[in-house]
Motif scaffolding. Structure first.
Motif, short mmCIF file in Angstrom:
data_model
loop_
_atom_site.label_atom_id
_atom_site.label_comp_id
_atom_site.label_asym_id
_atom_site.label_seq_id
_atom_site.Cartn_x
_atom_site.Cartn_y
_atom_site.Cartn_z
N ARG A 78 0.72 -1.15 -0.12
CA ARG A 78 -0.12 0.02 0.04
C ARG A 78 0.85 1.26 0.07
NH1 ARG A 78 -1.23 3.77 2.95
NH2 ARG A 78 0.05 2.98 4.72
N GLU A 79 1.83 1.29 0.74
CA GLU A 79 2.76 2.49 0.97
C GLU A 79 3.34 2.77 -0.56
OE1 GLU A 79 4.45 5.76 2.56
OE2 GLU A 79 2.80 4.19 3.27
N ALA A 80 3.71 1.61 -1.02
CA ALA A 80 4.45 1.78 -2.54
C ALA A 80 3.62 2.43 -3.60
CB ALA A 80 4.85 0.53 -3.16
N SER A 81 2.14 2.41 -3.29
CA SER A 81 1.22 2.68 -4.33
C SER A 81 1.23 4.36 -4.18
CB SER A 81 -0.16 2.23 -4.13
OG SER A 81 -0.83 2.74 -2.77
N VAL A 82 1.62 4.96 -3.11
CA VAL A 82 1.72 6.42 -3.21
C VAL A 82 3.05 7.08 -3.17
CG1 VAL A 82 -0.66 6.49 -1.76
CG2 VAL A 82 1.64 6.27 -0.75
N ARG A 83 4.10 6.34 -3.57
CA ARG A 83 5.39 6.64 -3.76
C ARG A 83 5.80 6.56 -5.11
NH1 ARG A 83 8.68 5.54 0.77
NH2 ARG A 83 10.54 5.56 -0.64
N GLN A 84 6.78 7.47 -5.82
CA GLN A 84 7.14 7.49 -6.94
C GLN A 84 8.51 6.61 -7.19
OE1 GLN A 84 6.48 8.15 -10.08
NE2 GLN A 84 4.32 8.86 -9.45
N VAL A 85 8.25 5.18 -6.91
CA VAL A 85 9.50 4.28 -6.91
C VAL A 85 10.08 4.02 -8.24
CG1 VAL A 85 10.14 1.89 -6.01
CG2 VAL A 85 8.42 3.32 -4.74
N THR A 86 11.28 3.90 -8.27
CA THR A 86 11.80 3.43 -9.65
C THR A 86 11.07 2.22 -10.37
OG1 THR A 86 13.87 2.86 -10.73
CG2 THR A 86 13.40 2.05 -8.48
N ARG A 87 10.82 2.23 -11.49
CA ARG A 87 10.02 1.23 -12.28
C ARG A 87 10.48 1.02 -13.53
NH1 ARG A 87 7.05 6.08 -11.81
NH2 ARG A 87 6.06 6.78 -13.96
N LEU A 88 9.68 -0.03 -14.01
CA LEU A 88 9.68 -0.41 -15.36
C LEU A 88 8.92 0.35 -16.44
CD1 LEU A 88 11.02 -2.43 -17.68
CD2 LEU A 88 9.16 -4.13 -17.11
N ALA A 89 7.38 0.38 -15.83
CA ALA A 89 6.46 1.00 -16.68
C ALA A 89 6.71 2.58 -16.86
CB ALA A 89 5.26 0.39 -16.32
N PRO A 90 6.40 3.04 -17.93
CA PRO A 90 6.35 4.71 -18.08
C PRO A 90 5.31 5.14 -17.23
CG PRO A 90 5.85 3.54 -20.16
CD PRO A 90 6.07 2.38 -19.26
N HIS A 91 3.90 4.39 -17.22
CA HIS A 91 2.90 4.85 -16.67
C HIS A 91 2.52 4.50 -15.21
CE1 HIS A 91 2.49 2.33 -19.75
NE2 HIS A 91 1.62 1.56 -18.95
N PHE A 92 2.15 5.15 -14.46
CA PHE A 92 2.09 4.67 -12.99
C PHE A 92 0.84 5.40 -12.14
CE2 PHE A 92 2.99 4.87 -8.33
CZ PHE A 92 3.00 3.40 -8.00
#
Length: 418
Positions: A78-92
């Motif tokens: 849940r906490e990761a859903s409100v953070r701009q974590v490094t990721r593969l997909a361009p959209h979040f």
């Protein structure tokens, strides 16, 4: 720049591993991702930076660590859903109430609403209907004669039809929903295309849930589970879920058919390029369920990593401190190649006990439709090997095109003859 360190109580400071960039590169057929292989060699915990998002994240690759992290409430989705974590997909843009981003106890509450549709008994009841749908597809392909694209004729439409049957999607709406789900899992179309597809899919699901909510059905009939949309509509009417939560639960379940298409595409590619494997599957049908588990362990289901978690307190793993607020990824692909659990892990060994694989995840977020997916895979392999004698590729193996710039890996087409 000063070297980054990790301080543990009573121990000297330790240097943190370097941050490794993980670009979204081209991958060949069913090859294991070379960047991930390198990270596995560096240690049980490394640090990565993916193409999008912000900062860096820890990556766990060992089987035991992956199982621990995915079953430990100190690591929050849940906490990761409100953070701009490094990721593969361009959209979040996680939806509120999404099952994939929920922690306990919300996760169990959301999952319970649809659990009746995915029990062993529910899947057993569905199996004859699924076999009928598969037989109709194979009948049409056989009638037209070889060659044929196995993806287009069977491996794509079959999971779409089955998942739509479970969800309660009318036949004339299924192609539209498939087009949306394909766009959502692609990383090639950019954020705008993905958002259009999500708006279309989730809008359609919302209308369907409201219609089922207002229809008066309680989601059950004579003690048997109904389709997922009816179950969710009943849960909304009873006040167990909000409409937005029901939509967020249904969306990923609808998208799940894409995984079966791509996983079985990889499996058939391996069988049709490895005569020893194909012969074993033909000659020893009794061992096929166990052999399928080994293929599930081996195939590279996805590119890079899935969804992150956030450490809610300091956690010590192998003498390294993961600090409160750090982002953490696990790799199920790497865990499935851990030599301490699967000796000679890069080899497909149909005699090994692959039951410890984590291809369907682990912990509270273990795949809701695992039993459902296994049923489809078994039907596809049994039926196609029986109905298509002499099944083989119609083109050289290196001419089979595979998807690129997508989160779920698999062949675009699989030209076969028989």
């Amino acid at each position: 720049m000063a070297e980054e360190t990790s301080t543990l109580a009573g121990r000297p400071e330790q240097p943190l591993p370097p941050v490794r960039d993980w670009p979204a590169g081209e991958l060949n057929a069913t090859e294991f991702e070379p960047v991930l292989a390198g990270l596995m060699r560096e240690g049980p915990l490394t640090r990565i930076r993916l193409p999008y998002g912000e900062g860096w994240a820890w990556l766990a690759t060992r089987h035991d660590d992956v199982k621990m992290i995915t079953n430990d409430p100190r690591f929050s989705r849940r906490e990761a859903s409100v953070r701009q974590v490094t990721r593969l997909a361009p959209h979040f843009a996680p939806r509120p109430g999404a099952l994939a981003w929920a922690d306990q106890p919300d996760h169990n509450r959301l999952r319970h609403a649809v659990s009746n549709a995915y029990t062993v008994s529910a899947v057993k009841r569905l199996r004859p209907r699924a076999q009928d749908m598969l037989d109709a597809l194979v009948d049409a392909m056989v009638a037209d004669g070889p060659p044929a694209d196995l993806i287009e004729r069977v491996l794509e439409p079959f999971p779409i039809n089955v998942v739509c049957e479970v969800m309660g999607v009318p036949v004339d709406e299924r192609r539209k929903l498939h087009d949306w789900t394909r766009e959502i899992i692609s990383t090639a179309g950019g954020a705008e295309a993905s958002e259009r597809a999500k708006k279309g899919l989730f809008g359609w699901i919302g209308d369907a849930v409201r219609e089922r909510r207002d229809s008066g059905s309680d989601g059950k009939s004579d003690g048997e589970s109904e389709d997922v949309l009816s179950l969710l509509g009943g849960a909304v009417r009873r006040g167990e879920l909000e409409v937005e939560e029901a939509i967020s639960v249904a969306g990923p379940l609808q998208i799940g058919g894409e995984a079966v298409t791509n996983n079985t595409g990889q499996m058939f590619y391996l069988l049709l390029t490895r005569p020893d494997l194909l012969e074993r599957f033909h000659n020893d049908p009794v061992s096929r369920p166990a052999a399928i588990e080994e293929l599930l362990r081996h195939i590279p289901h996805r590119a890079a990593v899935g969804l992150p978690r956030i450490a809610m307190e300091d956690v010590d793993i192998h003498g390294t401190r993961i600090s409160t607020g750090d982002a953490v990824y696990v790799s199920y692909l790497a865990a499935n190649r851990d030599p301490d659990v699967f000796p000679d892990p890069d080899r497909i060994d149909l005699d090994r006990d692959a039951g410890a694989h984590v291809a369907f995840g682990n912990g509270p977020h273990f795949c809701t439709g695992a039993v459902f997916s296994r049923m489809q895979i078994e039907l596809l392999i049994d039926t196609l090997l029986e109905r298509l004698p002499g099944l083989r590729l119609a083109v050289p193996a290196d001419q089979v095109p595979f998807r690129q710039r997508t989160m779920i890996r698999g062949p675009v087409a699989l030209p076969v003859t028989w």
